[in-house]
Enzyme design. Structure first.
Site, short mmCIF file in Angstrom:
data_model
loop_
_atom_site.label_atom_id
_atom_site.label_comp_id
_atom_site.label_asym_id
_atom_site.label_seq_id
_atom_site.Cartn_x
_atom_site.Cartn_y
_atom_site.Cartn_z
N GLY A 11 0.82 -1.23 0.00
CA GLY A 11 0.00 0.00 0.00
C GLY A 11 0.84 1.27 0.00
CE LYS A 36 -3.47 -3.46 -4.10
NZ LYS A 36 -4.32 -2.87 -3.07
N GLY A 97 -0.76 2.02 12.46
CA GLY A 97 -1.19 3.32 11.95
C GLY A 97 -2.57 3.25 11.33
N PRO A 124 -3.12 7.18 15.89
CG PRO A 124 -4.99 8.03 16.97
CD PRO A 124 -3.60 7.55 17.23
CG HIS A 153 -7.35 12.39 5.30
ND1 HIS A 153 -7.94 13.05 6.36
CD2 HIS A 153 -6.21 11.84 5.77
CE1 HIS A 153 -7.18 12.90 7.44
NE2 HIS A 153 -6.12 12.16 7.12
CG HIS A 154 -5.54 10.10 0.22
ND1 HIS A 154 -6.08 8.89 -0.14
CD2 HIS A 154 -4.93 9.88 1.41
CE1 HIS A 154 -5.82 7.99 0.78
NE2 HIS A 154 -5.13 8.57 1.74
CE LYS A 157 -8.90 8.78 6.88
NZ LYS A 157 -8.23 7.58 7.37
N GLY A 163 -8.97 8.96 12.04
CA GLY A 163 -8.62 8.62 13.42
C GLY A 163 -8.06 9.83 14.15
CB THR A 164 -5.86 12.61 13.04
OG1 THR A 164 -4.90 11.70 12.56
CG2 THR A 164 -5.18 13.81 13.67
#
Ligand code: NAP
EC number: 1.17.1.8
Length: 266
Positions: A11, A36, A97, A124, A153-154, A157, A163-164
């Site tokens: 990933g 993967k 993470g 997070p 975020h991108h 996600k 989580g943050t």
């Protein structure tokens, strides 16, 4: 040497962590899993050529064969809990993470780790700036109890909110307590337009767009003024010093801790 394996190595975060661990003088990269890329040499993912660490699927098999000290997990919300439990049951310290774990699951993991005496970390956010953002926010709320959070975020996600943002809201609520803000007559003309509301009364708004990495604004409002605390991770490298710190610290812990702040400030 700390023997490190990586779950989710194929990933986006997994590749960055693979490169970081591979380049760390005090760590040995001994294994990698992903759903993967089975059989792919992880060296080819980080422009290091063949390094002899191939991606495999079964974490338990990898642990039994290679006996890592630490497993880094940057996978998906559906996989992380099982991965952590597999680690703890085999005495491997998880450094996690992956987002999406509920508070109940986190508490259960901490309890199990404590009873087994196995250290670990669930963070997070691994970026030092984000940890400072949370610390400053918990200070600011003593003077500005009206607060909302926007996390950006991108667009790949999968879970929302981040989580943050949840950890930030929890930190703020710990300091502020429950507090009803905004108009009691408020209603939404479009469902969800005012964001999600956490127990304790803090609203979180999630933005997902290409071009973003991981960003957050904590906005405080007061009489005739606002205060915005903002953190931006512009590349995934921002998380790597925190990941390295986590790996080095968990080998001395006897239970899982939640939040990198526990290793930075306590
Ligand atoms: P990503 O690119 O989708 O990578 C996740 C990888 O894990 C994918 O290749 C996925 O494969 C694989 N995977 C799924 N199930 C697995 C399993 N059981 N075992 C091993 N690998 C498995 O996601 P990302 O952007 O790297 O983010 C990963 C996680 O880290 C997310 O939860 C994200 O929110 C979090 N994150 C945390 C921080 C932090 O500082 N704490 C920073 C950035 C991101 P498939 O695609 O086939 O499912």
């Amino acid at each position: 040497m700390i023997r490190v394996a990586i779950a989710g190595a194929y990933g986006r975060m997994g590749r960055e962590v693979t490169k970081t661990v591979w380049n760390a003088d005090d760590m040995e990269l001994i294994g990698a899993t992903d759903s993967k890329g089975e059989g792919v040499d992880v060296g080819s993912l980080i422009e290091a050529g063949e390094i002899g660490v191939l991606i495999e699927k079964d974490l338990e098999e990898l642990i039994l064969r290679t006996r890592p000290d630490v497993l880094i997990d940057f996978t998906i919300p559906q996989a992380v809990y099982r991965n952590i439990m597999t680690c703890l049951n085999h005495g491997v310290r998880p450094v996690v993470g992956t987002s999406g774990l509920s508070q109940e699951k986190i508490q259960e993991i901490i309890d199990v780790s404590q009873s087994l005496g196995v250290g670990g970390l669930i963070a997070p956010n691994f970026a030092i700036g984000a940890i400072l953002m949370m610390k400053f926010a918990s200070e600011a709320v003593r003077h500005f109890p009206h607060v909302e959070i926007i996390e950006l975020h991108h667009d790949q996600k999968v879970d929302a909110p981040s989580g943050t943002s949840i950890k930030t809201a929890e930190t703020i609520i710990e300091q502020r307590g429950d507090f009803e803000q905004g108009s009691v007559n408020e209603f939404e003309n479009i469902t969800g337009v005012r964001g999600g509301k956490l127990t304790g009364g803090i609203r979180i708004h999630s933005v997902r767009l290409p071009g973003l990495v991981a960003h957050q604004e904590v906005i405080f409002g007061g009489l005739g003024q606002t205060l915005t605390i903002r953190h931006d991770s512009t590349t995934r490298e921002s998380f790597m010093p925190g990941v390295l710190l986590g790996i080095r610290k968990v080998v001395h812990l006897e239970r899982v801790v939640y939040g990198l702040d526990k290793l930075l400030f306590d």
